[in-house]
Design an enzyme around this catalytic site. Structure first.
Site, mmCIF file in Angstrom:
data_model
loop_
_atom_site.group_PDB
_atom_site.id
_atom_site.type_symbol
_atom_site.label_atom_id
_atom_site.label_comp_id
_atom_site.label_asym_id
_atom_site.label_seq_id
_atom_site.Cartn_x
_atom_site.Cartn_y
_atom_site.Cartn_z
ATOM 1 N N LYS A 76 0.037 -1.202 -0.311
ATOM 2 C CA LYS A 76 -0.045 0.452 0.209
ATOM 3 C C LYS A 76 0.636 1.221 -0.042
ATOM 4 C CE LYS A 76 -4.129 1.734 3.050
ATOM 5 N NZ LYS A 76 -4.709 2.321 4.110
ATOM 6 N N SER A 151 -10.007 2.347 3.060
ATOM 7 C CA SER A 151 -8.800 2.845 1.859
ATOM 8 C C SER A 151 -8.241 2.387 1.224
ATOM 9 C CB SER A 151 -8.072 3.838 2.374
ATOM 10 O OG SER A 151 -7.518 3.270 3.718
ATOM 11 N N SER A 175 -9.683 -0.199 6.763
ATOM 12 C CA SER A 175 -9.204 0.108 5.894
ATOM 13 C C SER A 175 -8.864 -1.454 5.104
ATOM 14 C CB SER A 175 -8.336 1.174 5.568
ATOM 15 O OG SER A 175 -9.155 1.866 5.543
HETATM 16 N N1 GLN Z 1 -13.218 4.420 6.692
HETATM 17 C C1 GLN Z 1 -12.362 4.767 7.474
HETATM 18 C C2 GLN Z 1 -11.894 5.637 7.190
HETATM 19 O O1 GLN Z 1 -12.408 6.635 6.197
HETATM 20 C C3 GLN Z 1 -11.455 3.902 7.308
HETATM 21 C C4 GLN Z 1 -9.988 4.641 7.027
HETATM 22 C C5 GLN Z 1 -8.758 3.206 7.400
HETATM 23 O O2 GLN Z 1 -9.465 2.468 8.358
HETATM 24 N N2 GLN Z 1 -7.489 3.890 7.173
HETATM 25 O O3 GLN Z 1 -11.457 6.897 7.792
#
Ligand code: GLN
Length: 484
Positions: A76, A151, A175
């Site tokens: 990532k 994400s 995410s």
């Molecule tokens: N959807 C969550 C957010 O936007 C998850 C983010 C994450 O786990 N990096 O914060």
């Protein structure tokens, strides 16, 4: 390439000389080239991956094998790899090259992994659909009209599309698990503190965890064990033995599990009817197989999203203050004063969602509102943690859908941040309490899109958790959509 399920099978084939790493990497590179529209990769390390594969092939001929021999992985874009660019999919880190490798990256490399490229994500890991990347959205390889989730959308899409065997993601509020659910692959968020965060671009430091996205539970266990363990560079990283991540050969309680489910689930998160039906069918099947389903209530679950968005944005506003336009990355060329440099660089190079979160986080930390929001958020977090222990008392794990339904369409939620935040309904609890949680594909809906189910276990019991999740993952029946 034949169907890929887990590394141990592949290593048997490598040892039997049925294939070699160079051919395998070439085949992955070909697939990546064939589907550029997926936009999973921000950079493909073609030559480097082939060189590394050739080196591994030579090592194998010489009889030297590594724990991850044969495994091809994507990183990532918020996880550091020395000498390589990384940007958290943000314009503000334009051209930035990492001076060191994340501990997780280094441990995988030392164990023999081949890195094939870095993958797209929501900017600074903020989002649930990959629509927040400065480098364009990633398409869901199973249906290009739909989001891959976020994400870690690039990571999940790359694994599902057969561009690599496994990928690293990061999970601050879901995410790893949510994109894994949308792309039909396995995603594990380990216990907070299990894997060093050194070299992970910080978002919400008290939540962030690195974890694997894979085709199988076995690979998830192996990668987690390799990355786990104390690290002098991260004081929050636990000294507990990495072997706790290994899947035990014997299932817990003779294979008959006690699983907690939540009362009134369909009301709490607006469950899609198809998800509700698949979930009910699963419960019927599990009962028929002799598992015990215990219904408990957690009315406080509704506080998890507001609590998460107060605390995570507070931490993000502080973590992102380092991107000033002065130290690294993008700088506005016309600014004449220091303050103007800060303002213009940050306004131009941060995307809309990141700016929204910085403002929200700054607001909840401001003197006048600190007690009303941030302090209260901390108290609710503590309450949810205590309630989580109580919820699991006398039981093995909590069983929850990963998301309310299957992958949604592009644009469906991007105009309404609150709708998007609701995506995290079932995932943020495990970030607030720090417990490990895994998402596995367990059914297909009528459009043949995968649905994910989630198991949350007790802290430091990843091995047990993955072992238990095997009952949910009839991978031969619901095969991961594209063989790799
Ligand atoms: N959807 C969550 C957010 O936007 C998850 C983010 C994450 O786990 N990096 O914060």
């Amino acid at each position: 390439m034949s169907a890929y399920h887990q590394l141990s099978d592949l290593q048997r084939a490598l040892k039997a000389d049925e294939l070699c790493c160079v051919d395998m990497v070439q085949a992955f590179l070909k697939r990546i080239r064939e589907r550029p529209e997926i936009n999973a990769f921000l950079e493909v390390y073609d030559e480097e991956a082939i060189e590394r594969a050739a080196w591994l092939d030579a090592e194998h001929v010489a009889g030297r094998w590594y724990p991850l021999s044969g495994m091809v992985m994507a990183l990532k874009d918020n996880i550091a790899y020395k000498g390589h660019r990384f940007s958290a999919s943000s314009k503000i880190l334009e051209g930035f090259e990492s001076l060191f490798s994340a501990t997780a990256t280094q441990r995988l490399f030392d164990a023999g992994a081949i890195f094939i490229g870095r993958v797209n994500c929501d900017e600074f890991a903020m989002g649930s659909s990959n629509e927040n990347s400065a480098f364009g959205p990633v398409l869901n390889p199973l249906d290009s009209q739909r989001v891959p989730g976020g994400s870690s959308g690039g990571s999940a899409a790359a694994v599902a599309a057969g561009f690599c065997h496994a990928a690293l993601g990061s999970d601050t509020g879901g995410s790893i698990r949510q994109p894994s659910a949308y792309c039909g692959v396995v995603g594990l968020k380990p216990t907070y503190g299990r894997i060093s965060r050194h070299g992970l671009i910080a978002f919400g430091s008290s939540f962030d965890q690195i974890g694997p996205i894979t085709h199988s539970l076995e690979d998830a266990a192996l990668l987690t064990e390799i990355m786990a363990g104390a690290d002098d560079y991260d004081g929050t990283c636990s000294r507990r033995p990495a072997s706790e991540c290994r899947m035990p050969t014997e299932p817990k309680g003779n294979g008959r599990l006690k699983l907690v489910v939540l009362e009134d689930l369909e009301d709490s998160g607006g469950l899609d009817p198809q998800m509700f039906e698949a979930y009910q069918n699963l419960l019927v099947r599990l009962k028929a197989e002799g598992h015990q389903i215990i219904t408990r209530s957690l009315p406080e679950l509704k506080y998890s999203i507001p609590t998460y968005y107060i605390l995570a944005t507070a931490e993000a506003s502080s973590n992102l203050s380092r991107y000033s336009g002065v130290h690294y990355g993008y700088r506005n060329p016309d600014a004449t004063t220091l303050e103007e440099t800060y303002k213009k660089s940050r306004t131009e190079a941060f995307g809309k969602e990141v700016r929204r979160r910085i403002m929200l986080g700054t607001f909840v930390l401001s003197e006048a509102y600190y007690d009303a929001y941030y302090s209260k958020g901390q108290k609710v977090r503590r309450l949810l943690r205590d309630k989580s222990y109580a919820l699991l008392e006398g039981a093995d794990a909590l069983l929850l859908p990963t998301t309310t339904g299957a992958a949604f369409r592009f644009g469906e939620k991007s105009d309404d941040p609150l709708q998007m935040y609701k995506e995290d309904m079932f995932t943020v609890l495990a970030n607030l309490n720090g417990f490990p949680a895994v998402s596995v594909p367990f059914a297909l809906n009528r459009e043949r899109l995968p649905l994910g189910i989630q198991l949350m276990g007790r802290p430091w019991e990843e091995g047990q958790l993955l072992r238990m999740a095997a009952i949910l993952h009839p991978h031969r029946a619901v095969s991961t959509p594209l063989d790799a």
